[in-house]
Enzyme design. Structure first.
Site, PDB file in Angstrom:
ATOM      1  CG  ASN A   1      -2.208   0.824   0.932  1.00 13.96           C
ATOM      2  OD1 ASN A   1      -2.288   1.534  -0.066  1.00 13.96           O
ATOM      3  ND2 ASN A   1      -3.168   0.724   1.829  1.00 13.96           N
TER       4      ASN A   1
ATOM      5  CG  HIS B   1      -6.886   1.165   7.594  1.00 11.23           C
ATOM      6  ND1 HIS B   1      -5.697   1.828   7.800  1.00 11.23           N
ATOM      7  CD2 HIS B   1      -6.677   0.373   6.527  1.00 11.23           C
ATOM      8  CE1 HIS B   1      -4.820   1.445   6.898  1.00 11.23           C
ATOM      9  NE2 HIS B   1      -5.379   0.565   6.116  1.00 11.23           N
TER      10      HIS B   1
END
Length: 520
Positions: free
Chosen positions: A342, A373
């Site tokens: 990521n 998140h």
């Protein structure tokens, strides 16, 4: 029959039933495939040499909104609301403090949406997760606000090299802003890109990045041409196919929650449990490889993602790539794993938080990553564990690695040991991220007697930890921005390097994305 709720279109329900997959996942994949063909059409018929940047912005935006509404229905309005209010905040508050207000609003709006989606409507269920695209839009909003603040308020000498290269010197128009946040190439799965990179692509200036080398000679013909992304797209699509096949055939056979199965914990030997932990988390990764690599291929197919040429004249299409699979699977340190997983989120965390934090940048960065998140407790358990593991791994590496660099045979043994430890530690750390809830996560950790937590704490108590030199790391770019003179092009790190700083340093998390499938 595969059934699931969706707020988007049910047009593909027959296909969902045929392939035995939830319709929201089918919608996502079909829309991404549609975006791939749209990207090819966009590059062929709306190339910057054939039409204006205005038309390209309009088409990219309309296609993006269409895909959003197809996948998420009226929930896609959140994308426009979040982007629109953020733009108003930028206009009203001015360049001095816009980055702070935009950060608070965008992240707060995302968090409210995540709370309502998780705790009010369908906690833990497989359903269309509109907050996934909002996570990427939040990154874009906050990144752009910081880039405008850097370019229009701060002095150049106060900026790091990457901040200077990405600084935006004028306020974007509303069309440019919405196009950046909601274009069809990245609205469903990203990845994050800088505003300056995106506008450079829309205006057709991306292939002019390559500059003459150290000798000052005129650029070679291939450096002046508009490169073709066919080879890069083909390669990435092959990776997508392989990743999808592995996900569909292996993942269901190796569920992560089997790690907390009572019979398995009672009967399996420790080597078996360690091996299954690693293999089950390994099997959980291909879906991310699929989603991120497909998103990368879509951007490349549209002509976006070109980062220049290597010394052999080969075009590099990794400007917005989000992962390096080989480096992930062969990681010999916690930092190496995070640096290659990521990647764009790691850059975002560094640029909007780590470099700007006034105190405890490591803790602030992990905390921001957890909030971004979502609101599942498992995310916070993962990132709290991640802080401990990151600092402990840094202490171990700093104190011991230099003893094992020579001879080559000794270094090979060291690499094998550190690879094994890294894979186990990473798997142990991210289990709560997959299990989501507190009870199963603590059940897993307690079944392991919190052994790696204890080891991490002992490492920090027994070994000296060098305080990170944040100012130096903030200025340590592995590759200069494409907007500076690329005098280092011939000595660049290689085809997998990036135009802006691609390492958040050993303190900041790479994070993990939950764009597809929406839930574990």
């Amino acid at each position: 029959m595969a059934t699931s709720s969706t707020t988007g279109s049910t047009l593909l329900q027959p296909l969902s039933n045929a392939v035995q997959l939830p319709i929201d996942q089918v919608n996502f994949v079909v829309c991404q495939l549609f975006a791939l063909f749209a990207a090819i059409w966009f590059r062929t018929y709306l190339h910057s040499s054939k039409t204006s940047s205005f038309i390209r912005h309009v088409v990219a935006t309309l296609l993006g909104l269409y895909l959003a509404f197809f996948c998420f229905g009226w929930y896609a309005l959140h994308f426009l609301v979040q982007s629109g209010i953020s733009y108003c905040i930028m206009i009203v508050t001015g360049v001095e403090s816009m980055h702070k207000y935009c950060f608070v609003f965008a992240l707060g709006y995302l968090t409210v949406c995540q709370i309502t989606r998780v705790y009010i409507f369908d906690y833990g269920q497989y359903s269309a997760d509109f907050s996934g695209p909002m996570m990427i839009i939040t990154q874009k909003i906050t990144s752009l606000a910081c880039e405008i603040h850097d370019g229009m308020f701060r002095k150049d000498e106060d900026l790091t090299p990457s901040q200077r290269g990405l600084a935006v010197r004028r306020m974007p128009s509303l069309l440019e802003y919405v196009s950046y946040t909601c274009n069809f190439m990245g609205i469903l799965a990203g990845p994050l890109c800088s505003y300056k990179d995106y506008v450079t692509f829309i205006e057709g200036r991306a292939h002019h990045r390559a500059q003459p080398g150290h000798s000052g000679k005129e650029a070679a013909p291939w450096e002046r041409a508009d490169p073709s992304p066919k080879a890069a797209v083909t390669q990435k699509l092959l990776v997508c196919v392989l990743s999808l096949l592995v996900h569909l055939t292996v993942c269901s056979a190796l569920p992560v929650d089997y790690n907390i199965d009572e019979q398995f914990r009672a009967t399996a030997s420790w080597p078996t449990r360690v091996a299954y932990l690693y293999v089950s988390l390994l099997a959980a990764r291909p879906k991310y490889y699929f989603a991120w690599t497909l998103a990368d291929a879509i951007n490349n197919a549209a002509g976006f993602g070109f980062r220049g040429y290597d010394g052999n004249g080969e075009a590099r299409w990794d400007l917005v790539s989000n992962l390096r699979i080989r480096q992930i699977e062969m990681s010999t340190s916690f930092k190496m794993f995070l640096d290659n997983w990521n990647i764009q989120t790691a850059q975002w965390l560094k640029r909007v938080c780590y470099e700007r934090a006034s105190f405890s940048p490591t803790i602030q960065t992990f905390f921001l990553s957890a909030i971004w998140h979502g609101v599942y407790p498992g995310y916070y358990l993962t990132f709290l564990t991640g802080v401990l593991m990151t600092v402990a791994a840094r202490a171990m590496r700093t104190n011991f690695r230099h003893y094992f660099t020579e001879p080559p045979q000794l270094k090979l043994c060291y690499d094998i040991v550190t690879w094994t430890v890294t894979q186990i530690v990473v798997s142990y750390t991210v289990v709560p991220f997959v299990l989501l809830s507190v009870k199963p996560s603590l059940t897993f950790y307690s079944s392991w007697y919190y052994c790696l937590h204890i080891c991490g704490i002992l490492v920090l108590l027994l070994l000296p930890v060098k305080k990170p030199r944040r100012r130096e790391m903030a200025h340590a770019d592995l590759q200069p921005s494409p907007y500076k003179k690329s005098e280092d092009r011939d000595g660049s790190p290689g085809p997998n390097s990036f135009s802006t700083t691609n390492s958040i340093s050993s303190q900041a998390p790479g994070g993990a994305c939950r764009l597809w499938p929406p839930r574990q």
